[in-house]
Design a protein around this motif. Structure first.
Motif, short mmCIF file in Angstrom:
data_model
loop_
_atom_site.label_atom_id
_atom_site.label_comp_id
_atom_site.label_asym_id
_atom_site.label_seq_id
_atom_site.Cartn_x
_atom_site.Cartn_y
_atom_site.Cartn_z
N ARG A 1 44.57 69.02 5.21
CA ARG A 1 44.42 68.05 7.12
C ARG A 1 45.92 68.60 7.74
N ASP B 1 43.04 65.62 2.24
CA ASP B 1 44.25 65.58 3.25
C ASP B 1 45.46 66.21 3.82
N GLU C 1 37.21 62.85 7.88
CA GLU C 1 39.00 62.61 7.32
C GLU C 1 38.76 61.97 5.87
#
Length: 486
Positions: free
Chosen positions: A412, A409, A352
């Motif tokens: 994702r 991000d 992440e």
């Protein structure tokens, strides 16, 4: 932030040498501030336990516990009276909670005690309080004593604060937090947390509050199902001592919101940008001074002898200011390193894009060759065995990292921008780092696309809260964001 010329170097790319105070920020670096008095918001568990023994000869006995209240605040009272200290006793119980006002809490307890004692004067009153802070705890004690005197009682009143927890009425209260949501849809909750500046003199380290938040959030990691997202705390230390919670005003303290994903499309994602690029080998601290920010030995040598060749060597990634990435414990508060859940969680945190270290500026070398560095949180001083790696901090590095993390991000989430953003940036970034306002906000908006402006809110803070792996820390010189998708 004042400018300072870098030391001479044989290459065109060099870092500012810590032989003099560095250019970025104040000489002492980011201030690690004590924990504030906590106002009655979701994060506070206020409890007061009281026991009263008394009633001269011939009386009866009773046991009373009272709690009333609200979801956020807790007040616990425990009272006992023994008739002439005999073995016969009667008991009754009830509950109260929701008292953040110490005077009201003490008066209600006093009235409850008097009722339970059936009018018989107490011999002594023993009380303990959790979650009220120093000044309010004094009010609790003085209010009980004044009530005792007003009623004409001669009881001795003694007590203290007990932040480790209180016991009363068959219950035990230790944890700071109990009402945070659990994970749903396989997604862990997130907390927006803030602690105002300046902070009360008798408070501790805000890292303690982050630890209490982590302790509660870690429960989601114990679920049997694999989590699609990890718990996180994002926030900071806004400069200003007035805060407002549910219509009430307070003079300083901690406040925040716990957020939970209620459907598959919702997500709560931290974005932590430290603005620096690591370079050079990993190093080990092997000696520290009596002051918490003095490092006397690295890899068995004087820090100056170890660091200067690296700082002026070929691995320096451009112009910038010298920082150190300190590798801190990334495992959850209740997690056991090496267990499958923790190992999987740490791998997920890395995927992440969560950082693996705390970045702190290096200020200067002493005449002896020791290193003066910006301190870590109060409960986490520099110590032998800690690993570090030098980092280069600059405006360009900060913007490149911010853009890369936002793009990661976005990828994702299948190219879907966030619906809203809460952004906490160090006061030493912004104009001080980039030379003008709005630079980092523009980078994020450009990454997300100009079709729709993402609503955002935030502050320039005196400290930024965000994750390192699976644990929350107080950062410095960092921008932390919570990206919200509904």
């Amino acid at each position: 932030s004042s400018s300072s010329s870098s030391s001479s170097s044989t290459s065109s790319s060099s870092l500012t040498s810590p032989s003099s105070p560095l250019a970025f920020g104040q000489t002492e670096g980011p201030r690690i501030l004590p924990r504030p008095q906590v106002p009655p918001c979701f994060s506070s568990a206020r409890r007061l336990a009281v026991v009263a023994f008394g009633g001269g000869g011939g009386g009866g006995g009773s046991l009373s516990t009272t709690r009333r209240g609200s979801r956020r605040h807790h007040l616990q009272c425990f009272s006992t009276a023994l008739r002439g200290m005999s073995s016969s006793a009667a008991s009754a119980s009830s509950m109260v909670r929701g008292h953040s006002d110490p005077e009201k809490a003490a008066l209600e307890l006093a009235n409850s005690l008097e009722k339970s004692l059936r009018g018989r004067p107490p011999t002594f009153i023993l009380w303990f309080a959790k979650g009220y802070g120093g000044q309010k705890t004094e009010i609790l004690g003085s209010t009980l004593a004044e009530y005792n005197a007003r009623r004409g009682y001669s009881a001795v009143v003694v007590g203290s604060s007990s932040e480790g927890g209180v016991i009363g009425g068959g219950e035990e209260a230790q944890e700071e937090l109990k009402s945070l949501p659990g994970g749903s849809n396989g997604k862990a909750p997130a907390v927006l947390a803030f602690s105002t500046l300046p902070i009360a003199d008798d408070a501790g380290d805000p890292q303690d509050w982050l630890t209490s938040l982590d302790r509660t959030l870690d429960r989601s990691l114990a679920q049997e199902e694999a989590l699609k997202s990890l718990p996180c705390v994002v926030g900071g230390l806004p400069v200003g001592n007035r805060l407002f919670v549910d219509g009430y005003s307070y003079s300083g303290g901690c406040f925040g919101l716990a957020l939970e994903c209620l459907n598959e499309n919702a997500s709560l994602d931290p974005l932590v940008c430290q603005g620096s690029v690591p370079f050079g080998p990993w190093l080990e601290i092997t000696g520290v001074g009596s002051e918490p920010h003095v490092i006397t030995e690295i890899d068995g040598q004087l820090p100056k002898e170890v660091l200067l060749p690296i700082m002026h060597g070929p691995s320096v990634p451009g112009e910038g200011h010298t920082m150190a990435g300190i590798f801190v414990d990334p495992t959850p508060v209740f997690g056991l390193p090496g267990t499958s859940k923790v190992t999987a969680g740490l791998a997920q945190a890395a995927l992440e894009g969560r950082p693996s270290s705390l970045v702190r500026p290096l200020h200067h070398f002493t005449d002896e060759g020791y290193l003066i560095a910006s301190p870590l949180p109060e409960a986490l001083p520099y110590a032998p065995g800690m690993k570090l790696q030098l980092q280069c901090h600059s405006s360009q590095h900060a913007l490149d990292e911010l853009r890369a993390r936002a793009e990661h991000d976005l990828a994702r989430h299948g190219g879907r921008p966030p619906d809203a953003m809460v952004m906490i940036s160090c006061g030493a970034r912004g104009v001080s780092l980039h030379g003008k306002e709005g630079v980092e906000s523009r980078v994020l908006q450009e990454t997300w696309g100009e079709e729709r402006v993402v609503p955002s809110i935030g502050v320039f803070a005196g400290g930024e809260m965000g994750p390192v792996g699976l644990k929350s820390y107080l950062h410095g010189y960092t921008t932390t964001c919570l990206l919200i998708r509904s």
